[in-house]
Design a protein around this motif. Structure first.
Motif, PDB file in Angstrom:
ATOM      1  N   ARG A 366     -71.241  -4.730  15.652  1.00 27.24           N
ATOM      2  CA  ARG A 366     -71.731  -3.404  15.428  1.00 27.24           C
ATOM      3  C   ARG A 366     -70.657  -2.338  16.003  1.00 27.24           C
ATOM      4  O   ARG A 366     -70.868  -2.344  17.160  1.00 27.24           O
ATOM      5  N   LEU A 367     -70.955  -1.433  15.451  1.00 28.07           N
ATOM      6  CA  LEU A 367     -69.655  -0.297  15.953  1.00 28.07           C
ATOM      7  C   LEU A 367     -70.582   0.800  15.495  1.00 28.07           C
ATOM      8  O   LEU A 367     -71.522   1.003  14.330  1.00 28.07           O
ATOM      9  N   GLU A 368     -70.247   2.200  15.962  1.00 27.62           N
ATOM     10  CA  GLU A 368     -70.689   3.503  15.460  1.00 27.62           C
ATOM     11  C   GLU A 368     -69.625   3.198  13.555  1.00 27.62           C
ATOM     12  O   GLU A 368     -69.128   3.363  14.449  1.00 27.62           O
ATOM     13  N   ALA A 369     -70.214   4.131  14.311  1.00 25.90           N
ATOM     14  CA  ALA A 369     -69.539   4.635  11.902  1.00 25.90           C
ATOM     15  C   ALA A 369     -69.079   6.151  12.022  1.00 25.90           C
ATOM     16  O   ALA A 369     -68.751   6.634  11.115  1.00 25.90           O
ATOM     17  N   THR A 370     -68.422   5.803  13.149  1.00 29.61           N
ATOM     18  CA  THR A 370     -67.122   6.755  13.382  1.00 29.61           C
ATOM     19  C   THR A 370     -65.878   7.335  12.799  1.00 29.61           C
ATOM     20  O   THR A 370     -65.485   5.664  13.857  1.00 29.61           O
ATOM     21  N   PRO A 371     -64.848   8.443  12.221  1.00 31.72           N
ATOM     22  CA  PRO A 371     -63.309   7.907  12.422  1.00 31.72           C
ATOM     23  C   PRO A 371     -63.340   7.342  14.428  1.00 31.72           C
ATOM     24  O   PRO A 371     -62.008   6.382  14.050  1.00 31.72           O
ATOM     25  N   THR A 375     -61.547   3.763  14.356  1.00 33.65           N
ATOM     26  CA  THR A 375     -59.641   3.517  14.646  1.00 33.65           C
ATOM     27  C   THR A 375     -59.892   2.566  16.044  1.00 33.65           C
ATOM     28  O   THR A 375     -59.157   1.868  15.818  1.00 33.65           O
ATOM     29  N   ASP A 376     -60.805   3.178  17.156  1.00 37.61           N
ATOM     30  CA  ASP A 376     -60.241   1.485  18.432  1.00 37.61           C
ATOM     31  C   ASP A 376     -60.850   0.734  17.969  1.00 37.61           C
ATOM     32  O   ASP A 376     -59.878  -0.080  18.774  1.00 37.61           O
ATOM     33  N   ALA A 377     -61.793   0.383  17.484  1.00 39.55           N
ATOM     34  CA  ALA A 377     -61.573  -1.289  17.106  1.00 39.55           C
ATOM     35  C   ALA A 377     -60.369  -1.879  16.707  1.00 39.55           C
ATOM     36  O   ALA A 377     -60.130  -3.056  16.893  1.00 39.55           O
ATOM     37  N   ILE A 378     -60.089  -1.116  14.737  1.00 34.37           N
ATOM     38  CA  ILE A 378     -58.933  -1.502  14.465  1.00 34.37           C
ATOM     39  C   ILE A 378     -57.631  -1.488  15.624  1.00 34.37           C
ATOM     40  O   ILE A 378     -56.378  -2.741  15.637  1.00 34.37           O
ATOM     41  N   ILE A 379     -57.433  -0.697  16.338  1.00 27.08           N
ATOM     42  CA  ILE A 379     -56.172  -0.843  16.952  1.00 27.08           C
ATOM     43  C   ILE A 379     -56.404  -1.818  18.821  1.00 27.08           C
ATOM     44  O   ILE A 379     -55.665  -3.076  18.531  1.00 27.08           O
ATOM     45  N   ALA A 380     -57.537  -1.867  18.733  1.00 28.92           N
ATOM     46  CA  ALA A 380     -57.875  -3.335  19.963  1.00 28.92           C
ATOM     47  C   ALA A 380     -57.337  -4.659  19.325  1.00 28.92           C
ATOM     48  O   ALA A 380     -56.747  -5.483  19.693  1.00 28.92           O
ATOM     49  N   ARG A 381     -57.406  -4.486  18.524  1.00 26.50           N
ATOM     50  CA  ARG A 381     -57.827  -5.679  17.656  1.00 26.50           C
ATOM     51  C   ARG A 381     -56.532  -6.353  16.969  1.00 26.50           C
ATOM     52  O   ARG A 381     -55.585  -7.501  17.494  1.00 26.50           O
ATOM     53  N   VAL A 504     -57.249   9.764  11.214  1.00 28.18           N
ATOM     54  CA  VAL A 504     -56.686  11.006  10.575  1.00 28.18           C
ATOM     55  C   VAL A 504     -57.305   9.805   8.902  1.00 28.18           C
ATOM     56  O   VAL A 504     -58.677  10.977   8.192  1.00 28.18           O
ATOM     57  N   PHE A 505     -56.941   9.290   8.853  1.00 30.38           N
ATOM     58  CA  PHE A 505     -56.906   8.014   7.617  1.00 30.38           C
ATOM     59  C   PHE A 505     -58.187   8.238   7.039  1.00 30.38           C
ATOM     60  O   PHE A 505     -59.238   8.115   6.217  1.00 30.38           O
ATOM     61  N   ILE A 506     -59.132   7.297   8.127  1.00 31.84           N
ATOM     62  CA  ILE A 506     -60.743   7.085   8.740  1.00 31.84           C
ATOM     63  C   ILE A 506     -61.018   7.939   8.020  1.00 31.84           C
ATOM     64  O   ILE A 506     -62.038   8.137   7.652  1.00 31.84           O
ATOM     65  N   LYS A 507     -60.927   8.986   9.185  1.00 28.53           N
ATOM     66  CA  LYS A 507     -61.384  10.506   8.130  1.00 28.53           C
ATOM     67  C   LYS A 507     -61.806  10.877   7.294  1.00 28.53           C
ATOM     68  O   LYS A 507     -63.123  11.433   6.984  1.00 28.53           O
ATOM     69  N   GLY A 508     -61.028  11.245   6.499  1.00 30.39           N
ATOM     70  CA  GLY A 508     -60.808  11.424   5.160  1.00 30.39           C
ATOM     71  C   GLY A 508     -61.691  10.604   4.400  1.00 30.39           C
ATOM     72  O   GLY A 508     -62.470  10.863   3.167  1.00 30.39           O
TER      73      GLY A 508
END
Length: 514
Positions: A366-371, A375-381, A504-508
């Protein structure tokens, strides 16, 4: 007794699935024709050197990251069950893998010396027969690999020797003229072994040689097997022939006459003469054990069973496949034909079976639905994952978003997601590692070919080398796409180059969703 799962074959894939089922306490049995696990590797490759790498020293102590350079280990939580403890060689011997698989198999429910002779279906259950015994199972998983030699449709092919039985002693070929049919690794493995003793070696086939270092498909010709190419281009009596063999016949005085049609000349059929002809033309799935009640559909010249995105037979419900047979889904594009690829596909199959039959949803964090959080989850993986690295474009991490929460699902087959495998999701970010669409047409050693500058975020979408791609799925349709820039050492964590553009992409995307 009717088992929940019956696995045919105790090779790497059968052991991988059995270990996962054992861990979770599921009912299963494995039937293996040989006296121990890994029967295929007791014979192949014939010259006993694997082409799966075993790079022990990576500079990292992260076990997930290190699996990127370990192509032989099965997935396990036990560090003692890693292949690194069995060999230090970069290209280890096949005997080392056989020893490793034997130890990995300890404690699993395997019945050896039990070659399956017939599989049938009666109502909801499969009946599996081996000798004078039979087993019943609700689901059958075939992990036999491609166990049957593929013999091409050539007149006189039955006169040739075969890769599976030909002598591996170079002294048996002293001063002989040898034709090897097949331009894959088995053909060139055989040719390399004969360079010191044979008088003339020709390697023939209808298609151009494809080199793994250019195509990025590890099943194409590997550098470790291509010393023969030097002997051809440096005029050492050996050659690669491009064309088709139309007929093999015996000569009255001994040896063979071969009618060969060149692909790149106007010359008609040419007659070539050899002392030995060897077929090294690959393998195929043996479907002979299935009767008409559950015979799977075959594809790719009937060499593989056709499968859904859940690794299930397209025409036999409850009949699944694991291991190298699953390469039908990404044939000659990714790595499902090899241990370092199908170990993850097998884990995905285990999760699919859990969701379908044991009310076990795909594992998610479970993550917070924030950019920032996404982003942190994707970069880490992407900077440590082995599954997405090995199964490029096949497996993806999926972050589904609903309201103020997000769930991160790892290593989902992208095709399974598209087919609704995770259920309805109004919004999902799907991360894969991929090569560019024309990556296999670029010579990576040609400095005259323009290349995308390293860490150039503005040109990331034109990258040809491996890089992360994040796609947005909404209602099952891809509606947006973001590429992360190439990096020489595959470190996709530079704040200004990778992290900030992704955020920025995810925020949009999230703003549009609201």
């Amino acid at each position: 007794m009717t088992h929940d799962y019956l696995i045919i074959g105790a090779g790497p894939a059968g052991l991988q699935l059995a270990a996962l089922l054992e861990r979770d306490g599921h009912d299963y049995v494995v039937l293996e024709a040989g006296p121990g696990p890994g029967t295929f590797f007791r014979t192949y490759p014939r010259h006993r050197q694997l082409i799966s790498i075993n790079k022990i020293w990576t500079g990292s102590d992260d076990p997930e990251f290190n699996l990127r350079a370990d192509w032989n280990s099965l997935l396990t939580d036990d560090p003692a069950r890693l292949f690194r403890h069995y060999s230090k060689r970069y290209f280890p011997g096949a005997e080392d893998l056989v020893r490793y698989l034997a130890d990995f198999a300890e404690g699993l429910a395997i019945t050896y010396d039990t070659g399956v002779t017939r599989v049938s279906r009666d109502g909801e259950a499969f009946l599996v027969e081996a000798g004078d015994r039979s087993w019943q199972a609700r689901r059958v998983v075939v992990a036999t690999g491609v166990s049957q030699l593929h013999v091409p449709d050539i007149e006189g092919a039955d006169l040739a020797e075969r890769y599976d039985t030909v002598s591996v002693d170079p002294d048996d070929f002293v001063n002989q003229r040898v034709l090897i049919v097949g331009k894959g690794n088995s053909g060139f493995e055989t040719a390399d072994a004969l360079i010191e003793t044979a008088a003339v070696i020709h390697v023939a086939g209808p298609h151009s040689i494809k080199l793994a270092w250019q195509t990025h498909y590890v099943g194409h010709l590997r550098a470790v097997n291509n010393n023969f190419l030097d002997t051809y281009q440096l005029k050492s009596q050996n050659a690669v022939l491009d064309g088709t063999i139309e007929r093999i016949s015996r000569r009255p005085e001994g040896g063979f006459r071969v009618d060969f049609r060149y692909a790149r000349t106007v010359e008609a059929v040419r007659v070539l003469e050899y002392d030995r002809v060897i077929l090294c033309t690959g393998f195929r799935f043996d479907a002979s054990i299935f009767d008409d009640s559950c015979r799977p559909a075959l594809v790719i010249n009937d060499r593989f069973p056709e499968q859904t995105s859940a690794y299930e037979s397209v025409n036999v419900p409850g009949l699944y496949f694991a291991g190298t047979l699953t390469q039908q889904r990404d044939f000659k594009k990714s790595t499902s034909g090899f241990i370092h690829g199908f170990r993850y596909g097998t884990r995905a199959l285990h999760r699919i079976l859990g969701a379908r039959h044991h009310q076990t949803p795909w594992p998610a964090t479970r993550l917070e639905a924030t950019p920032e959080a996404i982003t942190d989850a994707i970069i880490a993986r992407i900077n440590r994952t082995s599954a997405l690295w090995q199964q490029f474009a096949v497996l993806g991490d999926v972050i589904t978003v609903s309201g103020d929460t997000a769930d991160h699902h790892e290593e989902v087959p992208v095709a399974y997601l598209k087919d609704g495998g995770l259920g309805p999701a109004p919004l999902a970010f799907v991360t894969t590692l991929e090569y560019g669409p024309d990556h296999d047409t670029v010579d990576p050693f040609d400095i005259s070919v323009p290349r995308i500058a390293e860490n150039d975020a503005s040109a990331a979408h034109d990258a040809s080398y491996l890089h992360p791609v994040v796609r947005v799925h909404r209602g099952g349709t891809v509606v947006a796409e973001h590429h992360l820039a190439e990096n020489l050492e595959n470190h996709w964590n530079l704040p200004a180059v990778h992290q900030q553009p992704l955020a920025v992409f995810i925020k949009g995307v999230l703003a549009d969703a609201h």
